[in-house]
Design a protein around this motif. Structure first.
Motif, PDB file in Angstrom:
ATOM      1  N   UNK A 109       0.578  -4.503 -12.565  1.00 34.14           N
ATOM      2  CA  UNK A 109       0.594  -3.443 -12.610  1.00 34.14           C
ATOM      3  C   UNK A 109      -0.243  -2.494 -11.833  1.00 34.14           C
ATOM      4  N   UNK A 110      -1.367  -2.684 -12.218  1.00 31.43           N
ATOM      5  CA  UNK A 110      -2.818  -2.263 -11.549  1.00 31.43           C
ATOM      6  C   UNK A 110      -2.640  -2.826 -10.192  1.00 31.43           C
ATOM      7  N   UNK A 111      -2.666  -3.973  -9.890  1.00 29.13           N
ATOM      8  CA  UNK A 111      -2.511  -4.565  -8.558  1.00 29.13           C
ATOM      9  C   UNK A 111      -1.459  -4.085  -7.534  1.00 29.13           C
ATOM     10  N   UNK A 112      -0.295  -3.888  -8.224  1.00 25.27           N
ATOM     11  CA  UNK A 112       0.857  -3.310  -7.463  1.00 25.27           C
ATOM     12  C   UNK A 112       0.752  -1.690  -7.069  1.00 25.27           C
ATOM     13  N   UNK A 113      -0.192  -1.044  -7.901  1.00 26.78           N
ATOM     14  CA  UNK A 113      -0.591   0.435  -7.732  1.00 26.78           C
ATOM     15  C   UNK A 113      -1.279   0.338  -6.407  1.00 26.78           C
ATOM     16  N   UNK A 114      -2.509  -0.657  -6.473  1.00 28.74           N
ATOM     17  CA  UNK A 114      -3.478  -0.774  -5.195  1.00 28.74           C
ATOM     18  C   UNK A 114      -2.578  -0.694  -4.178  1.00 28.74           C
ATOM     19  N   UNK A 115      -2.041  -1.922  -3.909  1.00 24.20           N
ATOM     20  CA  UNK A 115      -1.000  -2.048  -2.568  1.00 24.20           C
ATOM     21  C   UNK A 115      -0.208  -1.127  -2.274  1.00 24.20           C
ATOM     22  N   UNK A 116       0.449  -0.222  -3.356  1.00 26.68           N
ATOM     23  CA  UNK A 116       1.175   0.916  -3.111  1.00 26.68           C
ATOM     24  C   UNK A 116       0.508   1.999  -2.585  1.00 26.68           C
ATOM     25  N   UNK A 117      -0.705   2.377  -2.969  1.00 26.36           N
ATOM     26  CA  UNK A 117      -1.439   3.219  -2.619  1.00 26.36           C
ATOM     27  C   UNK A 117      -1.912   3.119  -1.206  1.00 26.36           C
ATOM     28  N   UNK A 118      -2.057   1.844  -0.725  1.00 21.37           N
ATOM     29  CA  UNK A 118      -2.339   1.448   0.809  1.00 21.37           C
ATOM     30  C   UNK A 118      -1.309   1.537   1.440  1.00 21.37           C
ATOM     31  N   UNK A 119      -0.065   1.997   0.981  1.00 19.70           N
ATOM     32  CA  UNK A 119       1.213   2.101   1.477  1.00 19.70           C
ATOM     33  C   UNK A 119       1.748   0.749   2.157  1.00 19.70           C
ATOM     34  N   UNK A 120       1.421  -0.578   1.454  1.00 20.36           N
ATOM     35  CA  UNK A 120       1.718  -1.467   2.071  1.00 20.36           C
ATOM     36  C   UNK A 120       3.089  -2.002   1.285  1.00 20.36           C
ATOM     37  N   UNK A 121       3.409  -1.362   0.098  1.00 22.54           N
ATOM     38  CA  UNK A 121       4.785  -1.753  -0.593  1.00 22.54           C
ATOM     39  C   UNK A 121       5.119  -0.378  -1.263  1.00 22.54           C
ATOM     40  N   UNK A 122       6.353  -0.452  -1.699  1.00 20.63           N
ATOM     41  CA  UNK A 122       6.762   0.510  -2.621  1.00 20.63           C
ATOM     42  C   UNK A 122       7.441   0.055  -3.791  1.00 20.63           C
ATOM     43  N   UNK A 123       6.768   0.095  -4.913  1.00 23.61           N
ATOM     44  CA  UNK A 123       7.156  -0.313  -6.137  1.00 23.61           C
ATOM     45  C   UNK A 123       7.801   0.484  -7.216  1.00 23.61           C
ATOM     46  N   UNK A 124       8.746   0.137  -7.793  1.00 24.30           N
ATOM     47  CA  UNK A 124       9.432   0.583  -8.824  1.00 24.30           C
ATOM     48  C   UNK A 124       9.614  -0.153 -10.060  1.00 24.30           C
ATOM     49  N   UNK A 125      10.335   0.122 -11.098  1.00 28.29           N
ATOM     50  CA  UNK A 125      10.288  -0.523 -12.301  1.00 28.29           C
ATOM     51  C   UNK A 125      10.761  -2.150 -12.045  1.00 28.29           C
ATOM     52  N   UNK A 126      11.717  -2.288 -11.259  1.00 26.01           N
ATOM     53  CA  UNK A 126      12.229  -3.481 -10.949  1.00 26.01           C
ATOM     54  C   UNK A 126      12.342  -4.091  -9.537  1.00 26.01           C
ATOM     55  N   UNK A 127      12.020  -3.045  -8.737  1.00 24.99           N
ATOM     56  CA  UNK A 127      12.207  -3.621  -7.387  1.00 24.99           C
ATOM     57  C   UNK A 127      10.826  -3.244  -6.577  1.00 24.99           C
ATOM     58  N   UNK A 128      10.749  -4.225  -5.549  1.00 26.52           N
ATOM     59  CA  UNK A 128       9.356  -4.024  -4.610  1.00 26.52           C
ATOM     60  C   UNK A 128      10.192  -3.991  -3.172  1.00 26.52           C
ATOM     61  N   UNK A 129       9.672  -2.864  -2.472  1.00 29.55           N
ATOM     62  CA  UNK A 129      10.139  -2.978  -0.861  1.00 29.55           C
ATOM     63  C   UNK A 129       8.867  -3.131  -0.351  1.00 29.55           C
ATOM     64  N   UNK A 130       8.988  -4.285   0.897  1.00 31.49           N
ATOM     65  CA  UNK A 130       7.917  -4.478   1.660  1.00 31.49           C
ATOM     66  C   UNK A 130       7.871  -3.426   2.791  1.00 31.49           C
ATOM     67  N   UNK A 131       6.637  -2.448   2.888  1.00 32.70           N
ATOM     68  CA  UNK A 131       6.640  -1.640   3.887  1.00 32.70           C
ATOM     69  C   UNK A 131       5.841  -1.876   5.051  1.00 32.70           C
ATOM     70  N   UNK A 132       4.764  -2.705   4.883  1.00 31.63           N
ATOM     71  CA  UNK A 132       4.000  -3.160   5.914  1.00 31.63           C
ATOM     72  C   UNK A 132       3.445  -4.768   5.771  1.00 31.63           C
ATOM     73  N   UNK A 133       4.206  -5.609   6.034  1.00 33.13           N
ATOM     74  CA  UNK A 133       4.244  -7.019   5.955  1.00 33.13           C
ATOM     75  C   UNK A 133       2.950  -7.487   6.649  1.00 33.13           C
ATOM     76  N   UNK A 134       2.519  -7.122   7.658  1.00 36.27           N
ATOM     77  CA  UNK A 134       1.219  -7.805   8.354  1.00 36.27           C
ATOM     78  C   UNK A 134      -0.047  -7.050   7.567  1.00 36.27           C
ATOM     79  N   UNK A 135       0.275  -5.861   7.054  1.00 32.03           N
ATOM     80  CA  UNK A 135      -0.847  -5.283   6.022  1.00 32.03           C
ATOM     81  C   UNK A 135      -1.074  -6.150   4.831  1.00 32.03           C
ATOM     82  N   UNK A 136       0.140  -6.702   4.214  1.00 33.09           N
ATOM     83  CA  UNK A 136      -0.172  -7.578   3.100  1.00 33.09           C
ATOM     84  C   UNK A 136      -0.645  -8.885   3.508  1.00 33.09           C
TER      85      UNK A 136
END
Length: 175
Positions: A109-136
């Motif tokens: 959860x903490x790591x997902x929040x970090x990646x989400x804060x960097x706008x690389x992903x969008x994470x909800x309870x059961x879903x992850x959206x890749x927003x910036x593949x190259x950034x990941x």
């Protein structure tokens, strides 16, 4: 793919096969696969190449688990899932990611929040959206890439054994 060891004459596996994300899966009886592989040399070649590439991936996963922090490992894992699913979104729980990464759920959860804060992903309870593949991929760094390159190389090799991809091998004697 699972069952490639059947080509090597091994009908046993210690693994339980599960699908990680929603989608389609093709299923074939082991006996049908073996019969088709016996009749189709190209299938045997591809199965062996797949086993080799899987071995590379597993060894890199072991390396990543001891060498890299969870943020890098999670970025690697999300890109690997993205490599295998259509679209930019997939459903995975934090619990499942924790199992795959061998860490506590709260760490995921903490790591997902970090990646989400960097706008690389969008994470909800059961879903992850890749927003910036190259950034990941950048976050994953050395943890991602080598097994994928090896898979592409192996699967692109010619199937004929008389081709330049199978040159004569000379082994020099060690002094």
């Amino acid at each position: 793919m699972t069952g490639a060891a059947l080509v090597e004459g091994d009908a046993y596996t210690p693994y339980e096969l599960i699908t990680q994300v929603e989608g389609d899966a093709l299923v074939m009886m082991a006996s049908d696969f073996v019969a088709f592989a016996l009749a189709t040399p190209e299938l045997r070649i591809f199965a062996r190449r797949f086993l080799r590439s899987l071995g590379v991936q597993v060894s890199y996963t072991a390396l990543a688990n001891v060498k890299f922090e969870i943020r890098q490992r999670l970025a690697r894992w999300l890109v690997m899932v993205h490599d295998r699913v259509p679209g930019r979104s997939f459903q995975l729980t934090h619990d499942y990611l924790a199992i795959m990464l061998g860490v506590r759920r709260s760490s995921v959860t903490d790591a997902l929040h970090l990646l989400e804060g960097e706008t690389l992903i969008r994470s909800t309870r059961m879903s992850i959206e890749i927003r910036d593949r190259q950034g990941l991929i950048t976050v994953a760094g050395e943890a991602y890439g080598a097994p994928e390159v090896e898979y592409e190389r192996l699967m692109a090799l010619p199937l004929a054994t008389g081709s330049p991809a199978f040159p004569s091998v000379r082994i020099a004697a060690a002094n």
